[in-house]
Design a protein around this motif. Structure first.
Motif, PDB file in Angstrom:
ATOM      1  N   PRO A  98      15.269  14.880  11.265  1.00  0.00           N
ATOM      2  CA  PRO A  98      16.603  14.672  11.844  1.00  0.00           C
ATOM      3  C   PRO A  98      17.315  16.000  12.101  1.00  0.00           C
ATOM      4  O   PRO A  98      17.254  16.912  11.276  1.00  0.00           O
ATOM      5  CB  PRO A  98      17.332  13.838  10.794  1.00  0.00           C
ATOM      6  CG  PRO A  98      16.587  14.055   9.531  1.00  0.00           C
ATOM      7  CD  PRO A  98      15.171  14.400   9.890  1.00  0.00           C
ATOM      8  N   ASP A  99      17.979  16.091  13.251  1.00  0.00           N
ATOM      9  CA  ASP A  99      18.709  17.310  13.623  1.00  0.00           C
ATOM     10  C   ASP A  99      19.697  17.752  12.555  1.00  0.00           C
ATOM     11  O   ASP A  99      19.844  18.941  12.294  1.00  0.00           O
ATOM     12  CB  ASP A  99      19.485  17.106  14.937  1.00  0.00           C
ATOM     13  CG  ASP A  99      18.581  17.037  16.145  1.00  0.00           C
ATOM     14  OD1 ASP A  99      17.400  17.460  16.061  1.00  0.00           O
ATOM     15  OD2 ASP A  99      19.045  16.546  17.192  1.00  0.00           O
ATOM     16  N   ASP A 100      20.383  16.796  11.928  1.00  0.00           N
ATOM     17  CA  ASP A 100      21.409  17.148  10.939  1.00  0.00           C
ATOM     18  C   ASP A 100      20.858  17.280   9.520  1.00  0.00           C
ATOM     19  O   ASP A 100      21.593  17.545   8.582  1.00  0.00           O
ATOM     20  CB  ASP A 100      22.565  16.150  10.964  1.00  0.00           C
ATOM     21  CG  ASP A 100      22.168  14.751  10.511  1.00  0.00           C
ATOM     22  OD1 ASP A 100      20.977  14.508  10.191  1.00  0.00           O
ATOM     23  OD2 ASP A 100      23.061  13.882  10.468  1.00  0.00           O
TER      24      ASP A 100
ATOM     25  N   GLN B  99      15.712  23.574   9.302  1.00  0.00           N
ATOM     26  CA  GLN B  99      16.223  23.682  10.666  1.00  0.00           C
ATOM     27  C   GLN B  99      15.046  23.788  11.643  1.00  0.00           C
ATOM     28  O   GLN B  99      13.941  24.157  11.255  1.00  0.00           O
ATOM     29  CB  GLN B  99      17.105  24.928  10.791  1.00  0.00           C
ATOM     30  CG  GLN B  99      18.302  24.923   9.854  1.00  0.00           C
ATOM     31  CD  GLN B  99      19.278  23.811  10.185  1.00  0.00           C
ATOM     32  OE1 GLN B  99      19.660  23.635  11.329  1.00  0.00           O
ATOM     33  NE2 GLN B  99      19.663  23.049   9.180  1.00  0.00           N
ATOM     34  N   PRO B 100      15.298  23.506  12.915  1.00  0.00           N
ATOM     35  CA  PRO B 100      14.221  23.645  13.914  1.00  0.00           C
ATOM     36  C   PRO B 100      13.697  25.084  13.953  1.00  0.00           C
ATOM     37  O   PRO B 100      14.438  26.039  13.701  1.00  0.00           O
ATOM     38  CB  PRO B 100      14.912  23.297  15.240  1.00  0.00           C
ATOM     39  CG  PRO B 100      16.125  22.527  14.867  1.00  0.00           C
ATOM     40  CD  PRO B 100      16.540  23.021  13.511  1.00  0.00           C
TER      41      PRO B 100
ATOM     42  N   THR C 169      15.949   9.883  19.309  1.00  0.00           N
ATOM     43  CA  THR C 169      16.979  10.867  19.600  1.00  0.00           C
ATOM     44  C   THR C 169      17.450  11.523  18.310  1.00  0.00           C
ATOM     45  O   THR C 169      17.273  10.979  17.216  1.00  0.00           O
ATOM     46  CB  THR C 169      18.185  10.216  20.309  1.00  0.00           C
ATOM     47  OG1 THR C 169      18.713   9.189  19.477  1.00  0.00           O
ATOM     48  CG2 THR C 169      17.782   9.636  21.651  1.00  0.00           C
ATOM     49  N   ALA C 170      18.043  12.693  18.431  1.00  0.00           N
ATOM     50  CA  ALA C 170      18.594  13.455  17.309  1.00  0.00           C
ATOM     51  C   ALA C 170      17.527  13.853  16.286  1.00  0.00           C
ATOM     52  O   ALA C 170      17.788  13.919  15.089  1.00  0.00           O
ATOM     53  CB  ALA C 170      19.743  12.713  16.637  1.00  0.00           C
ATOM     54  N   LYS C 171      16.297  14.100  16.776  1.00  0.00           N
ATOM     55  CA  LYS C 171      15.224  14.588  15.910  1.00  0.00           C
ATOM     56  C   LYS C 171      14.525  15.747  16.610  1.00  0.00           C
ATOM     57  O   LYS C 171      14.614  15.902  17.822  1.00  0.00           O
ATOM     58  CB  LYS C 171      14.220  13.479  15.585  1.00  0.00           C
ATOM     59  CG  LYS C 171      14.787  12.447  14.636  1.00  0.00           C
ATOM     60  CD  LYS C 171      13.706  11.691  13.929  1.00  0.00           C
ATOM     61  CE  LYS C 171      14.324  10.792  12.875  1.00  0.00           C
ATOM     62  NZ  LYS C 171      13.332  10.132  12.070  1.00  0.00           N
ATOM     63  N   PHE C 172      13.826  16.547  15.810  1.00  0.00           N
ATOM     64  CA  PHE C 172      13.040  17.644  16.363  1.00  0.00           C
ATOM     65  C   PHE C 172      11.674  17.663  15.699  1.00  0.00           C
ATOM     66  O   PHE C 172      11.497  17.193  14.577  1.00  0.00           O
ATOM     67  CB  PHE C 172      13.766  18.989  16.177  1.00  0.00           C
ATOM     68  CG  PHE C 172      13.945  19.401  14.731  1.00  0.00           C
ATOM     69  CD1 PHE C 172      13.027  20.235  14.097  1.00  0.00           C
ATOM     70  CD2 PHE C 172      15.055  18.982  14.007  1.00  0.00           C
ATOM     71  CE1 PHE C 172      13.200  20.621  12.775  1.00  0.00           C
ATOM     72  CE2 PHE C 172      15.239  19.364  12.685  1.00  0.00           C
ATOM     73  CZ  PHE C 172      14.314  20.185  12.067  1.00  0.00           C
TER      74      PHE C 172
ATOM     75  N   GLN D 123       9.016  16.166  23.114  1.00  0.00           N
ATOM     76  CA  GLN D 123      10.186  15.806  22.305  1.00  0.00           C
ATOM     77  C   GLN D 123       9.858  14.558  21.491  1.00  0.00           C
ATOM     78  O   GLN D 123       9.161  13.676  21.984  1.00  0.00           O
ATOM     79  CB  GLN D 123      11.391  15.493  23.199  1.00  0.00           C
ATOM     80  CG  GLN D 123      11.895  16.675  23.992  1.00  0.00           C
ATOM     81  CD  GLN D 123      12.518  17.726  23.091  1.00  0.00           C
ATOM     82  OE1 GLN D 123      13.242  17.413  22.161  1.00  0.00           O
ATOM     83  NE2 GLN D 123      12.214  18.986  23.351  1.00  0.00           N
TER      84      GLN D 123
ATOM     85  N   PRO E  73      10.963  26.547  19.251  1.00  0.00           N
ATOM     86  CA  PRO E  73      10.637  25.219  18.715  1.00  0.00           C
ATOM     87  C   PRO E  73       9.155  24.896  18.847  1.00  0.00           C
ATOM     88  O   PRO E  73       8.487  25.360  19.768  1.00  0.00           O
ATOM     89  CB  PRO E  73      11.486  24.270  19.568  1.00  0.00           C
ATOM     90  CG  PRO E  73      11.853  25.039  20.781  1.00  0.00           C
ATOM     91  CD  PRO E  73      11.804  26.492  20.426  1.00  0.00           C
TER      92      PRO E  73
END
Length: 181
Positions: free
Chosen positions: A87-89, A53-54, A72-75, A68, A58
């Motif tokens: 990936p966020d998920d 997880q992030p 998109t949808a990345k950290f 950032q 952060p």
């Protein structure tokens, strides 16, 4: 009355096959139900995969890198010595079929290190797995993320994988779900 069963049989078979055709339009809700079944079975398959997880707070890379990730949808995950975009998920299906994997370090200087000494290893956590293939590290540039190190990843099988990167005394480990792509 002259009964002809053969043409009626052909018509019935044609109608039956048309209804089974995967190219036929889905009824409202059918596609969603299929996606839900896949998501549910994928969730069950990876129930014990504790993906990374992030960080809190952060991680934000130093200048000149963006705050950032460009996708998109990345950290960003890591620290200034070594980081990557996750990936966020926690799910990265493309790794099962071959994918580029970008890594950054404020110590990486393309003028001094055209072939960075970045080592990436992986081990499958949910069952035994065979070989893990990673290409020799190289480098790349894009205006959206500046200079970075790059390896090619081609996992033998989907699953729950722990990755570890090492570069100039820095080490970074994280866990990802790698479903079938």
């Amino acid at each position: 009355m002259n009964f002809k069963p053969l043409p009626i049989l052909f018509a019935a078979v044609a109608l039956l096959l048309a209804g089974c055709n995967s190219l036929s339009p889905a009824l409202p809700g059918e596609a969603d139900a299929g996606a839900a079944r896949k998501t549910t079975s994928e969730s069950a398959q990876f129930a014990d995969c504790a993906v990374t997880q992030p960080l809190e707070p952060p991680f934000i890379p130093p200048d000149p890198w963006p705050s950032q990730p460009p996708e998109t949808a990345k950290f960003w995950f890591g620290d200034s010595g070594l980081w990557t975009a996750l990936p966020d998920d926690g799910s990265w299906p493309q790794l099962a079929s071959g994918e580029k994997f970008w890594w950054w370090s404020e110590e990486f200087d393309v003028n001094e290190d055209a072939t960075p000494d970045l080592t990436v290893t992986a081990r499958r956590l949910d069952e035994k797995a065979g070989s893990f293939q990673v290409s020799e590290a190289t480098h790349g540039y894009h205006k959206s993320f500046n200079w970075a190190m790059l390896v090619g990843v081609d996992l033998e099988s989907p699953g729950c994988w722990e990755f570890t990167g090492q570069y100039k005394g820095h080490e970074l480990s994280f866990v990802l779900r790698v479903p079938e792509g």
